[in-house]
Design a protein around this motif. Sequence first.
Motif, mmCIF file in Angstrom:
data_model
loop_
_atom_site.group_PDB
_atom_site.id
_atom_site.type_symbol
_atom_site.label_atom_id
_atom_site.label_comp_id
_atom_site.label_asym_id
_atom_site.label_seq_id
_atom_site.Cartn_x
_atom_site.Cartn_y
_atom_site.Cartn_z
ATOM 1 N N UNK A 86 -3.708 -0.581 2.081
ATOM 2 C CA UNK A 86 -4.748 -1.590 2.273
ATOM 3 C C UNK A 86 -5.896 -1.481 1.289
ATOM 4 N N UNK A 87 -5.642 -0.915 0.108
ATOM 5 C CA UNK A 87 -6.712 -0.736 -0.870
ATOM 6 C C UNK A 87 -7.239 -2.098 -1.334
ATOM 7 N N UNK A 88 -8.575 -2.208 -1.429
ATOM 8 C CA UNK A 88 -9.180 -3.477 -1.820
ATOM 9 C C UNK A 88 -9.006 -3.761 -3.299
ATOM 10 N N UNK A 89 -8.986 -2.710 -4.116
ATOM 11 C CA UNK A 89 -8.816 -2.876 -5.550
ATOM 12 C C UNK A 89 -7.353 -3.186 -5.852
ATOM 13 N N UNK A 90 -7.093 -4.354 -6.417
ATOM 14 C CA UNK A 90 -5.713 -4.809 -6.626
ATOM 15 C C UNK A 90 -4.936 -3.882 -7.549
ATOM 16 N N UNK A 91 -5.559 -3.402 -8.590
ATOM 17 C CA UNK A 91 -4.869 -2.527 -9.529
ATOM 18 C C UNK A 91 -4.535 -1.185 -8.887
ATOM 19 N N UNK A 92 -5.488 -0.635 -8.126
ATOM 20 C CA UNK A 92 -5.239 0.635 -7.438
ATOM 21 C C UNK A 92 -4.142 0.479 -6.402
ATOM 22 N N UNK A 93 -4.150 -0.668 -5.710
ATOM 23 C CA UNK A 93 -3.120 -0.929 -4.708
ATOM 24 C C UNK A 93 -1.742 -1.003 -5.358
ATOM 25 N N UNK A 94 -1.656 -1.673 -6.494
ATOM 26 C CA UNK A 94 -0.375 -1.793 -7.192
ATOM 27 C C UNK A 94 0.117 -0.445 -7.689
ATOM 28 N N UNK A 95 -0.794 0.369 -8.208
ATOM 29 C CA UNK A 95 -0.400 1.705 -8.665
ATOM 30 C C UNK A 95 0.170 2.521 -7.514
ATOM 31 N N UNK A 96 -0.503 2.451 -6.352
ATOM 32 C CA UNK A 96 -0.017 3.211 -5.201
ATOM 33 C C UNK A 96 1.330 2.673 -4.730
ATOM 34 N N UNK A 97 1.490 1.354 -4.713
ATOM 35 C CA UNK A 97 2.777 0.768 -4.326
ATOM 36 C C UNK A 97 3.887 1.273 -5.236
ATOM 37 N N UNK A 98 3.637 1.261 -6.534
ATOM 38 C CA UNK A 98 4.661 1.691 -7.496
ATOM 39 C C UNK A 98 5.044 3.155 -7.272
ATOM 40 N N UNK A 99 4.050 3.980 -7.017
ATOM 41 C CA UNK A 99 4.311 5.402 -6.787
ATOM 42 C C UNK A 99 5.159 5.591 -5.538
ATOM 43 N N UNK A 100 4.793 4.911 -4.460
ATOM 44 C CA UNK A 100 5.490 5.110 -3.197
ATOM 45 C C UNK A 100 6.900 4.520 -3.223
ATOM 46 N N UNK A 101 7.095 3.471 -3.991
ATOM 47 C CA UNK A 101 8.457 2.944 -4.163
ATOM 48 C C UNK A 101 9.332 3.989 -4.840
ATOM 49 N N UNK A 102 8.829 4.606 -5.889
ATOM 50 C CA UNK A 102 9.603 5.637 -6.590
ATOM 51 C C UNK A 102 9.892 6.821 -5.669
ATOM 52 N N UNK A 103 8.899 7.210 -4.894
ATOM 53 C CA UNK A 103 9.110 8.319 -3.961
ATOM 54 C C UNK A 103 10.169 7.956 -2.924
ATOM 55 N N UNK A 104 10.097 6.746 -2.394
ATOM 56 C CA UNK A 104 11.065 6.342 -1.371
ATOM 57 C C UNK A 104 12.466 6.217 -1.959
ATOM 58 N N UNK A 105 12.563 5.859 -3.228
ATOM 59 C CA UNK A 105 13.875 5.789 -3.875
ATOM 60 C C UNK A 105 14.494 7.182 -3.996
ATOM 61 N N UNK A 106 13.676 8.190 -4.279
ATOM 62 C CA UNK A 106 14.179 9.562 -4.328
ATOM 63 C C UNK A 106 14.714 9.989 -2.968
ATOM 64 N N UNK A 107 13.962 9.662 -1.923
ATOM 65 C CA UNK A 107 14.384 10.015 -0.570
ATOM 66 C C UNK A 107 15.665 9.269 -0.208
ATOM 67 N N UNK A 108 15.715 7.984 -0.519
ATOM 68 C CA UNK A 108 16.895 7.182 -0.190
ATOM 69 C C UNK A 108 18.144 7.730 -0.868
ATOM 70 N N UNK A 109 17.999 8.165 -2.105
ATOM 71 C CA UNK A 109 19.144 8.732 -2.817
ATOM 72 C C UNK A 109 19.590 10.033 -2.164
ATOM 73 N N UNK A 110 18.638 10.879 -1.816
ATOM 74 C CA UNK A 110 18.971 12.150 -1.188
ATOM 75 C C UNK A 110 19.603 11.951 0.190
ATOM 76 N N UNK A 111 19.163 10.909 0.901
ATOM 77 C CA UNK A 111 19.667 10.649 2.252
ATOM 78 C C UNK A 111 20.943 9.813 2.245
ATOM 79 N N UNK A 112 21.324 9.306 1.077
ATOM 80 C CA UNK A 112 22.532 8.486 0.937
ATOM 81 C C UNK A 112 22.495 7.259 1.843
#
Length: 264
Positions: A86-112
Amino acid sequence: MPAFMNQLKRRVEHAIRRRTARRLLVALKRATHRLPSTLVAPGRARVLVIAPHADDEVIPCGGTLLRHRQLGNPTRVVFVTDSSAGLADAQAAQRLRDIRVKESEQVAQAMAFESVVRLDLPDGQLVRHEAPLSERLMAQIRDFRPDVIYCPFPGDGHADHQACALAVAHATVALGWKGEIHAFEVWTTLWPNVMIDISDQAEEKQRLIGLYASQMADRDYAAGTLGLNRFRGLQHRVQYAEAFYRCSAHEFQTLTDMLNQLVP
């Protein structure tokens, strides 16, 4: 001024949901406190996980999903929000989204996981999107045809988690879905009626939670979660366990209706 008023309104809505969630938990305890929890094992099933945010698939039920992986059970995870905090700064919000997508992709791969779906609804504002969320979850249930759904418990202490529970309840009942719902705990402990032994999966679960490094910077989710799992295991004399409230779609709707009816 409009931005301030919107922020104030969201805070009031969240405060009301927190208070009603606590009252729901008290009401549920009165109804179920004499019922013992049962230690169960996952069986063959198609598994759908409704995760409000990236990490809500592994923190509450990662050990159980690892057991489903051992059985070769097809698993789909639906990430509901954009996980932008819920970050108000659009750029900061996008950066966090991108980071968490990459993290979730790592988890998804490990969990098959067989598949991952991202609905990208606004983080922290799901209470305003329950109806469209329900429609989108109905589409996921129709497409994936799960036997079991893992989702937040209605009384969990986060407004987004409560909104997800309400949307799941509406979607499953509207479809006449006949599977089992396993409601999990994240921010608020629940009164479980089933537990799953994850002693053999605890170390891997801890590692997977650690893959969400962006979320571990200011608090140790892995230590807190495994501590809760260790406590849950005491009742059944196992080292670690995950706790759930298992019920039918209609029973789950009854619980979520209580959340909306218990108005202060």
